[in-house]
Write a protein that holds these residues in place. Structure first.
Motif, short mmCIF file in Angstrom:
data_model
loop_
_atom_site.label_atom_id
_atom_site.label_comp_id
_atom_site.label_asym_id
_atom_site.label_seq_id
_atom_site.Cartn_x
_atom_site.Cartn_y
_atom_site.Cartn_z
N GLU A 255 0.82 -1.21 0.00
CA GLU A 255 0.00 0.00 0.00
C GLU A 255 0.86 1.26 0.00
OE1 GLU A 255 -3.70 2.00 2.51
OE2 GLU A 255 -2.96 0.01 3.01
N ARG B 135 -6.37 12.06 -8.31
CA ARG B 135 -6.75 10.77 -7.72
C ARG B 135 -5.82 10.39 -6.58
NH1 ARG B 135 -7.88 7.56 -13.40
NH2 ARG B 135 -9.93 8.47 -13.85
N HIS C 29 -6.38 9.37 -2.63
CA HIS C 29 -5.81 8.20 -1.95
C HIS C 29 -5.15 8.61 -0.64
CE1 HIS C 29 -6.30 4.66 -4.51
NE2 HIS C 29 -6.15 5.45 -5.57
N GLY D 176 -8.16 9.92 1.87
CA GLY D 176 -8.85 8.73 2.35
C GLY D 176 -10.16 8.95 3.06
N ASP D 177 -10.63 10.20 3.23
CA ASP D 177 -11.86 10.44 3.99
C ASP D 177 -13.09 9.90 3.27
OD1 ASP D 177 -10.41 11.64 5.93
OD2 ASP D 177 -10.81 13.70 5.28
N ASP D 178 -13.08 9.96 1.94
CA ASP D 178 -14.25 9.52 1.17
C ASP D 178 -14.07 8.12 0.60
OD1 ASP D 178 -15.49 11.99 1.58
OD2 ASP D 178 -14.39 12.88 -0.11
N GLY D 179 -13.14 7.35 1.14
CA GLY D 179 -12.89 6.02 0.60
C GLY D 179 -11.96 6.09 -0.60
N PRO D 180 -11.49 4.94 -1.05
CA PRO D 180 -10.56 4.92 -2.18
C PRO D 180 -11.23 5.40 -3.46
CG PRO D 180 -11.25 2.69 -1.62
CD PRO D 180 -11.79 3.58 -0.55
N PRO D 181 -10.56 6.23 -4.24
CA PRO D 181 -11.14 6.69 -5.50
C PRO D 181 -11.09 5.61 -6.57
CG PRO D 181 -8.94 7.56 -5.26
CD PRO D 181 -9.25 6.82 -3.99
#
Length: 482
Positions: free
Chosen positions: A140, A306, A310, A313-318
């Motif tokens: 990661e 993008r 990443h 990370g607040d809105d989840g992975p793009p």
């Protein structure tokens, strides 16, 4: 191959050396600190790199290699070591102290130069291997960002007019016509031998043949692999199985020395090609600045923005494009229209600052030149537009038709529409062109027109594809299980 290309190649053969293509330099060459040279070698039958060389022009390359290219753990560790260098070069969020947070902060353009197309294909292999890998603790942190960056670079390399990923062979072929078969023009050493100013015309063919004998693709010469690597590699495996660490290190060093020689040669050839192109006396085409701006816009939307998501990370992975296929019909359609727009813009921008490109466009039927025989006004709603009658005394092939959009050569903002095309009895061709602007040249002056770029329409279609309320949206937005 077009007729003019065949003629130019025959002339180059008669003169014993390459001919410059175009009156201008048709690409951007970044400064040393903004240009990363990258070269790979891989083991025969393998897709992942066996060794990597990278660095900036004027510097010795940093070379990474592993003794066994089929050992995925060793290769992954090597790529994890290489990843920060590429990601820092691209100013990837998470790898630079102050990452760009707006498109305007991306400049200057950062380029990646590779020896030839096989090295650009390695970017795709890296994307396949590491975009979604879960290998080890570094996956990661470094390998996934490396895979995403390599995937974006590979996709960008396919876009017409892009300025981020440059293959040295492609840059030389764009700049020169070589007196050789097309199948030989992917060998960088071969092209540079033809361009060697210290060789007489009669000596260049033999020098190019000698240079061609040394491999520059990502695959090593099978004879070299068999004679200099096979035995140390077998002994490396034996020592590893027997736990003989000194013998294992000695064999690894022997293999690494061969790979360093091969990678260093590919790196130096690429640096030599860059130096040659920089020394070219032709000025850079004025349209290249617009291509650079377009490339930075593409980097922002296709990669940097993008990567910011990443890191946040607040809105989840793009959304991450798959290296295998598009997986999203709307994304595929939008990217196709973007490529059409880029191709149209690329051809149009460079043509207006290069007389040779203008001649090529006219020769293939995408434009014409002539003398203005008359000018008359034509009311269009509240506007009065000028209609030029243009006589072409030496007509050639013509792909333009009534209704075609054209623009004045050298002035792409001066657009017009062909109202009529007439073939006269004396062999001349007469055009009637309606200009969209008031100011016009005088009767008797020479003027030329080429097909106008329709890139703005393709970009608009690219944006409309994302809407699920447009006609045909059932093709791009339907669920696969419906």
């Amino acid at each position: 191959m077009r007729e003019r290309d065949i003629i130019r190649r025959l002339i180059a053969h008669a003169e014993g050396g390459p001919l410059p293509r175009g009156a201008t330099r048709q690409m951007h060459i970044a400064s040393d600190e903004d240009l990363l040279i990258l070269a790979f070698v891989r083991m025969g039958g393998e897709s992942r790199p066996w060794g990597i060389a990278f660095g900036h022009p004027g510097e010795d390359p940093e070379i990474l290699a592993v003794p066994e290219g089929r050992n995925r753990d060793l290769v992954a560790r090597m790529c994890s070591t290489f990843a920060p260098a590429l990601l820092r070069h691209l100013r990837t969020p998470g790898f630079v102290g102050l990452p760009p947070v707006e498109e305007e902060e991306l400049g200057p353009l950062r380029q990646v130069w590779l020896p030839n197309g096989s090295h650009a294909d390695m970017l795709h292999h890296l994307a396949f291997a590491y975009t979604f890998t879960r290998w080890g603790a570094d996956a990661e942190a470094t390998l996934n960002p490396l895979g995403r960056a390599a995937g974006w670079l590979f996709r960008e390399a396919q876009r017409p007019g892009q300025q981020h990923v440059i293959t040295a062979t492609g840059a030389l072929r764009t700049s020169y016509t070589f007196p050789a078969q097309s199948t030989r023009l992917e060998h960088l050493g071969f092209l540079l031998a033809w361009l060697d100013p210290e060789l007489a015309p009669g000596e260049r063919l033999a020098a190019a043949g000698e240079a061609e004998a040394l491999a520059v693709s990502t695959t090593l010469d099978p004879v070299l692999e068999r004679t200099r690597i096979e035995d140390p590699l077998d002994d490396w495996h034996d020592a590893r199985n027997e736990g003989d660490a000194p013998r294992e290190r000695a064999n690894a060093s022997a293999i690494t020395r061969v790979l360093e020689e091969e990678l260093g040669r590919r790196y130096r050839l690429t640096a030599q090609a860059i130096s040659h192109l920089r020394a070219d006396a032709r000025h850079t085409n004025r349209g290249v600045a617009r291509l650079v701006d377009s490339a930075l816009t593409e980097q922002w939307h296709g990669h940097t923005r993008r990567e910011l998501l990443h890191v946040d990370g607040d809105d989840g992975p793009p959304f991450t494009p798959s290296p295998e296929t598009d997986l999203d019909p709307a994304a595929a359609g939008a990217r196709y229209m973007e490529h059409l727009a880029s191709a149209s813009l690329f051809e149009s921008l460079l043509l207006h600052d290069d007389e040779e490109l203008q001649d090529e466009a006219i020769a293939r039927g995408d434009g014409f030149r002539g003398t203005i025989a008359g000018i008359r006004p034509r009311p269009v709603g509240r506007w009065i537009r000028s209609v030029l009658t243009i006589e072409n005394a030496d007509p050639g092939p013509l792909r333009l038709r009534e209704g075609s959009w054209v623009c004045v050569i050298g002035s792409p903002e001066s657009r017009g529409t062909i109202l009529a095309v007439r073939a006269e009895s004396d062999g001349r061709r007469t055009f009637e062109v309606e200009l969209q602007q008031q100011s016009t040249p005088s009767v008797g002056s020479e003027i030329g027109f080429v097909e106008s770029s329709d890139h703005h329409l393709s970009r608009r279609k690219s944006n409309l594809i994302w809407s699920n309320e447009e006609p045909g949206s059932w093709l791009t937005h339907a669920r696969t299980d419906e």
